[in-house]
Write a protein that holds these residues in place. Structure first.
Motif, PDB file in Angstrom:
ATOM      1  N   PRO A 134    -103.338   2.439 -98.234  1.00 10.30           N
ATOM      2  CA  PRO A 134    -102.098   2.784 -97.226  1.00 10.30           C
ATOM      3  C   PRO A 134    -102.283   2.526 -95.862  1.00 10.30           C
ATOM      4  O   PRO A 134    -103.561   2.465 -95.473  1.00 10.30           O
ATOM      5  N   ASP A 189    -100.612   4.238 -93.102  1.00 12.47           N
ATOM      6  CA  ASP A 189    -100.237   5.573 -92.646  1.00 12.47           C
ATOM      7  C   ASP A 189    -101.546   6.284 -92.407  1.00 12.47           C
ATOM      8  O   ASP A 189    -102.418   6.362 -93.312  1.00 12.47           O
ATOM      9  N   LEU A 209    -102.382   9.073 -94.748  1.00 14.02           N
ATOM     10  CA  LEU A 209    -102.571   8.569 -96.006  1.00 14.02           C
ATOM     11  C   LEU A 209    -103.836   7.875 -96.263  1.00 14.02           C
ATOM     12  O   LEU A 209    -104.678   8.087 -97.247  1.00 14.02           O
ATOM     13  N   MET A 242     -97.829  16.823 -95.404  1.00 15.02           N
ATOM     14  CA  MET A 242     -96.358  16.691 -95.924  1.00 15.02           C
ATOM     15  C   MET A 242     -96.005  17.189 -97.187  1.00 15.02           C
ATOM     16  O   MET A 242     -96.895  17.827 -97.851  1.00 15.02           O
ATOM     17  N   THR A 269     -92.659  14.000-100.536  1.00 18.05           N
ATOM     18  CA  THR A 269     -92.875  12.722 -99.209  1.00 18.05           C
ATOM     19  C   THR A 269     -94.053  11.956 -99.439  1.00 18.05           C
ATOM     20  O   THR A 269     -94.377  10.808 -99.337  1.00 18.05           O
ATOM     21  N   LEU A 270     -95.208  12.754 -99.888  1.00 18.45           N
ATOM     22  CA  LEU A 270     -96.459  12.227-100.343  1.00 18.45           C
ATOM     23  C   LEU A 270     -96.311  11.047-101.388  1.00 18.45           C
ATOM     24  O   LEU A 270     -96.717  10.048-101.199  1.00 18.45           O
ATOM     25  N   ARG A 274     -93.584   9.465-102.473  1.00 19.68           N
ATOM     26  CA  ARG A 274     -92.697   8.296-101.933  1.00 19.68           C
ATOM     27  C   ARG A 274     -93.467   7.310-101.044  1.00 19.68           C
ATOM     28  O   ARG A 274     -93.409   6.206-101.147  1.00 19.68           O
ATOM     29  N   ARG A 275     -94.106   8.128 -99.954  1.00 22.41           N
ATOM     30  CA  ARG A 275     -94.903   7.282 -98.945  1.00 22.41           C
ATOM     31  C   ARG A 275     -96.145   6.592 -99.579  1.00 22.41           C
ATOM     32  O   ARG A 275     -96.177   5.294 -99.288  1.00 22.41           O
ATOM     33  N   PHE A 276     -96.721   7.151-100.401  1.00 23.01           N
ATOM     34  CA  PHE A 276     -97.935   6.602-100.999  1.00 23.01           C
ATOM     35  C   PHE A 276     -97.415   5.285-101.886  1.00 23.01           C
ATOM     36  O   PHE A 276     -98.040   4.210-101.938  1.00 23.01           O
ATOM     37  N   GLN A 277     -96.278   5.365-102.716  1.00 23.42           N
ATOM     38  CA  GLN A 277     -95.718   4.245-103.577  1.00 23.42           C
ATOM     39  C   GLN A 277     -95.392   3.140-102.675  1.00 23.42           C
ATOM     40  O   GLN A 277     -95.798   2.023-102.847  1.00 23.42           O
ATOM     41  N   ASN A 278     -94.433   3.710-101.515  1.00 20.22           N
ATOM     42  CA  ASN A 278     -94.027   2.439-100.747  1.00 20.22           C
ATOM     43  C   ASN A 278     -95.011   1.732-100.101  1.00 20.22           C
ATOM     44  O   ASN A 278     -95.001   0.418 -99.818  1.00 20.22           O
ATOM     45  N   GLU A 279     -96.190   2.493 -99.716  1.00 20.02           N
ATOM     46  CA  GLU A 279     -97.300   1.689 -98.699  1.00 20.02           C
ATOM     47  C   GLU A 279     -98.283   0.774 -99.675  1.00 20.02           C
ATOM     48  O   GLU A 279     -98.735  -0.240 -99.384  1.00 20.02           O
TER      49      GLU A 279
END
Length: 250
Positions: free
Chosen positions: A139, A141, A144, A170, A174-175, A177-182
């Motif tokens: 990731p 971020d 992350l 977080m 949120t964790l 979602r953001r990990f999957q997105n990145e």
């Protein structure tokens, strides 16, 4: 247009690493014994024996050698690499065709004219071969990345999603979602891949099958062996016996 620039043996007698760097020419690694890994800001690649790793011109990457590692480096001219070879770092299986082409390129009796068809066929075959599964995306971020670095340092950690989310500052949702997105991967999928790569490195460095599996966080030797064989087609003991076998043809 010049194609093949140089060929050099890849020889490391013990675990070592190289700081991130870039080449003006394209570099193709052929790992014939042991295990090498490469890393960029975007992710990490494991290159077990029987794999090829391609680094395009100008792509910054670091490298690590896990135990004795042998193979060859093939350097291709910058203009030819940009025109013919894949544009991104990739790791593929050294199929019989790719291995035969590389062996042909090592012949001393090939002049530029006779070498050109081999290089063109190599470029086409390399581009068509599916990427090897031992890739671990990272990731971008900062929170992350710190979490990912901590998990890689402690692969056997049993921390659940709530604990990991709290440590990253977080919510659980949120964790995820953001990990999957990145990364394009779920955190669970990422952890499974990370553990398998850790065990692979330990085996290459001479650890016992039991120690490699336990250090990577597997609950049992059976679970470790099953996961390992799904990815490499060999049991851990079969792979280790060949990976650290001394001696390679020149």
């Amino acid at each position: 247009m010049q194609d093949l620039f140089a060929i050099a043996p890849l020889t490391h007698d013990a675990s070592s690493s190289q700081a991130p760097h870039a080449h003006s020419e394209g570099q193709l690694f052929w790992i014939q014994q042991g295990l090498m890994s490469a890393h960029t800001d975007a992710g990490q690649w494991a290159m077990p024996m029987g794999c090829l790793g391609w680094a395009p011109p100008g792509h910054r990457h670091g490298a690590a050698y896990h135990g004795p590692t042998r193979g060859h480096n093939f350097y291709f001219a910058e203009a030819w690499s940009r025109a013919r070879m894949p544009p991104d770092i990739r790791v593929v299986r050294a199929t019989p065709l790719l291995a035969a082409l590389l062996e042909a390129l090592r012949r001393d009796d090939l002049d530029a004219e006779r070498r050109a068809p081999y290089c063109l066929t190599l470029a086409d075959a390399l581009s068509r071969e599916p990427c090897h599964p031992f890739y671990l995306p990272m990731p971008s971020d900062a929170r992350l990345r710190n979490l990912a670095a901590r998990l890689m340092a402690q692969p056997a950690s049993a921390d659940d999603l709530d604990t990991l989310a709290h440590s990253a500052g977080m919510s659980r949702r949120t964790l995820m979602r953001r990990f999957q997105n990145e990364t394009g991967w779920s955190l669970g999928q990422w952890r499974r891949q990370m553990r398998l790569r850790h065990a692979l490195q330990a085996l290459a460095e001479g650890a016992s099958i039991t120690a490699a599996g336990m250090e990577a966080g597997y609950d049992s030797l059976g679970a470790f062996s099953s996961a390992f064989k799904r990815f490499l087609g060999k049991t851990p003991s079969e792979w280790q016996a060949k990976a650290i076998k001394p001696g390679l043809p020149d």
